[in-house]
Design an enzyme around this catalytic site. Structure first.
Site, PDB file in Angstrom:
ATOM      1  N   VAL A 171      50.673 -47.674  80.395  1.00  0.00           N
ATOM      2  CA  VAL A 171      50.697 -47.290  81.809  1.00  0.00           C
ATOM      3  C   VAL A 171      49.840 -46.042  82.014  1.00  0.00           C
ATOM      4  CG1 VAL A 171      52.205 -46.682  83.737  1.00  0.00           C
ATOM      5  CG2 VAL A 171      53.025 -48.228  81.943  1.00  0.00           C
ATOM      6  N   VAL A 172      49.082 -46.027  83.107  1.00  0.00           N
ATOM      7  CA  VAL A 172      48.210 -44.895  83.397  1.00  0.00           C
ATOM      8  C   VAL A 172      48.737 -44.134  84.613  1.00  0.00           C
ATOM      9  CG1 VAL A 172      45.839 -44.158  83.800  1.00  0.00           C
ATOM     10  CG2 VAL A 172      46.288 -46.304  82.587  1.00  0.00           C
ATOM     11  N   GLY A 230      47.592 -51.313  82.171  1.00  0.00           N
ATOM     12  CA  GLY A 230      46.742 -52.207  81.390  1.00  0.00           C
ATOM     13  C   GLY A 230      47.451 -52.661  80.132  1.00  0.00           C
ATOM     14  N   GLY A 231      46.712 -53.396  79.302  1.00  0.00           N
ATOM     15  CA  GLY A 231      47.271 -53.905  78.066  1.00  0.00           C
ATOM     16  C   GLY A 231      47.665 -52.793  77.105  1.00  0.00           C
ATOM     17  N   TYR A 232      47.041 -51.627  77.265  1.00  0.00           N
ATOM     18  CA  TYR A 232      47.301 -50.544  76.320  1.00  0.00           C
ATOM     19  C   TYR A 232      48.407 -49.597  76.764  1.00  0.00           C
ATOM     20  CZ  TYR A 232      42.947 -52.015  74.141  1.00  0.00           C
ATOM     21  OH  TYR A 232      41.978 -52.725  73.529  1.00  0.00           O
ATOM     22  N   ASP A 285      36.959 -55.865  75.233  1.00  0.00           N
ATOM     23  CA  ASP A 285      37.798 -56.160  76.395  1.00  0.00           C
ATOM     24  C   ASP A 285      37.098 -55.772  77.696  1.00  0.00           C
ATOM     25  OD1 ASP A 285      40.037 -57.171  77.602  1.00  0.00           O
ATOM     26  OD2 ASP A 285      41.243 -55.366  77.356  1.00  0.00           O
ATOM     27  N   LYS A 344      47.036 -41.790  80.016  1.00  0.00           N
ATOM     28  CA  LYS A 344      47.408 -43.124  79.558  1.00  0.00           C
ATOM     29  C   LYS A 344      48.483 -43.020  78.489  1.00  0.00           C
ATOM     30  CE  LYS A 344      44.324 -46.151  79.487  1.00  0.00           C
ATOM     31  NZ  LYS A 344      43.364 -47.258  79.400  1.00  0.00           N
ATOM     32  N   ILE A 397      48.786 -45.211  88.327  1.00  0.00           N
ATOM     33  CA  ILE A 397      47.540 -45.689  88.941  1.00  0.00           C
ATOM     34  C   ILE A 397      47.023 -46.931  88.236  1.00  0.00           C
ATOM     35  CG2 ILE A 397      46.768 -43.533  90.001  1.00  0.00           C
ATOM     36  CD1 ILE A 397      45.094 -43.028  87.492  1.00  0.00           C
ATOM     37  N   GLY A 398      47.678 -47.354  87.175  1.00  0.00           N
ATOM     38  CA  GLY A 398      47.217 -48.561  86.503  1.00  0.00           C
ATOM     39  C   GLY A 398      48.173 -48.978  85.409  1.00  0.00           C
TER      40      GLY A 398
END
Ligand SMILES: *[C@@H]1O[C@H](CO)[C@@H](O)[C@H](O)[C@H]1NC(C)=O
Length: 404
Positions: free
Chosen positions: A144-145, A140-142, A257, A159, A137-138
């Site tokens: 995969v979600v 991000g920089g941190y 962020d 996450k 579902i996402g």
């Protein structure tokens, strides 16, 4: 006659019938008591065993123990256990941890760590269909979600952290618990975490409407579903969440962020800020920071280039950019636009400076806001995105100004 029969001597030790009957009766009672005790102990042992292994079992326990409460109360307890709430931020007279010690004990036996719980890789694998691409579902920089469904059918966002410092489990736990204890209605709640071998994952509450970036810049048709009122609700809620990080916590938390993809929305458009605390958790390893800043270029305060430090004034700058984005519907940096309009902040300040303020309002809103309404918000934008960090507003002031 009967008395005569009972008094008759029998062959057993020459005792009368009534004595034998009395002995038999007391033996029977004793047997029943012993059997009941044994059964009860076994049942208790079974509950204990189950709650150590199967997450969904705490639901059964809560239901078992609330015969006086009625269905509504059972529901509340189950809900709180599921989310691992610490009784903060309820304020509605709901049953908190303090009162429901039975569910607290149950939660402790389940590996609950005070605010949430520990998950095994296997559990999260099962929840996310083996971290399947279909559940992403996402990104991000941190990390995969994934969308995940736990055995008790609650939906979560998992996450899978990419850039973990490779710190020891203990160290990771301490940091994560600090993040997990931060609770506010405008901050995404952490449900639990997973630290197994080299794997580090965070389990968050799931937000039905995804992130704000998708709604502002995604393919939503000619008329934006985000009305002015919805946009203001999102802006004010987001400001409250960040204000809590800056002003309601000791030590304070600088988000570092803030951007539209980090603002998540529930099905009533209530915003929740995500990813707070992660900058600290995942370290400030230089290559890492560079990548991230490049990724969110349009939001970063100008002083960062000189000092390399981000403090709460830089969060305010980023919030200002976000607010411009919310009311204009434009991306912070958009190379598809004519040269003077690529950078949102430059264009926005230019438009307001040349008295074309009304033109920065997103034309895809069916009903445009009143001049009074947009002027107030434009002023907040400018006072957040001031080049001089010292002149910027504080988050608490921003909340008041937006609420009018
Ligand atoms: C943040 O840092 C800048 C300089 O980099 C400084 O001018 C500003 O006052 C700082 N803000 C706070 C709240 O400390």
């Amino acid at each position: 006659m009967a008395g005569g029969f009972l008094a008759e001597k029998t062959g057993v030790l020459g005792l009368p019938v009534y004595v034998l009957l009395a002995i038999a009766a007391s033996l029977l009672v004793a047997c029943v008591i012993l059997a009941l005790r044994f059964l009860r102990r076994r049942a208790a042992a079974r509950v204990k065993h189950a709650s150590g292994l199967i997450p969904s079992s705490n639901k059964e326990i809560a239901a078992d123990r609330a015969p006086e409460g009625g269905a509504g109360e059972v529901e509340v307890e189950v809900e709180e256990e599921k989310k691992g709430l610490v009784g903060v931020d309820k304020g509605n007279g709901g049953k908190g941890w303090g009162e429901s010690s039975s569910s607290l004990e149950a939660a402790e036996r389940m590996g609950n760590i005070g605010w949430g719980r520990w998950y095994s890789v296997a559990e999260l694998e099962a929840a996310t269909g083996g971290f399947s691409a279909g559940n992403v579902i996402g990104e991000g920089g941190y990390g995969v979600v994934y969308r995940g469904v736990l055995p008790d059918l609650s939906v979560v966002a998992v996450k899978n952290l990419l850039n973990n410092k490779g710190q020891a489990e203990e160290e990771f736990k301490v940091e994560v618990e600090a993040i997990g204890k931060v609770r506010h209605k405008n901050l995404v709640g952490l449900v639990g975490y997973c630290a197994e071998g080299a794997k580090r994952m965070l389990v968050y509450e799931y937000m039905d409407n995804g992130n704000l970036e998708r709604w502002l810049h995604g393919d939503v048709g000619l008329v934006s579903p985000l009305t002015w009122d919805i946009r203001m609700k999102i802006a004010i809620g987001t400001a409250k969440g960040i204000a809590y990080l800056h002003e309601g916590l000791e030590p304070k938390v600088v988000h570092r962020d803030i951007k539209s993809s980090n603002i998540l929305l529930d099905k009533h458009w209530n915003p929740k800020v995500s990813d707070f605390g992660l900058a600290k958790l995942l370290g400030t390893d230089s290559s890492f920071v560079t990548t991230r800043v490049m990724g969110t270029f349009g939001y970063v305060a100008p002083e960062y280039a000189c000092t390399g430090m981000l403090n709460e004034s830089s969060d305010v700058y980023s919030f200002g950019v976000l607010l411009m984005e919310i009311i204009s519907g434009r991306c912070p940096v958009d190379y598809s636009r004519p040269p003077g309009e690529v950078n949102l902040v430059t264009w926005f300040k230019g438009m307001v400076g040349s008295r074309h303020g009304e033109e920065v309002v997103d034309p895809s809103m069916e009903i445009q806001p009143s001049p009074r309404a947009w002027k107030r918000v434009l002023l907040v934008c400018l006072r957040c995105a001031d080049l001089d960090a010292e002149k910027r507003l504080k988050m608490g002031q921003i909340v008041h100004m937006l609420e009018g």
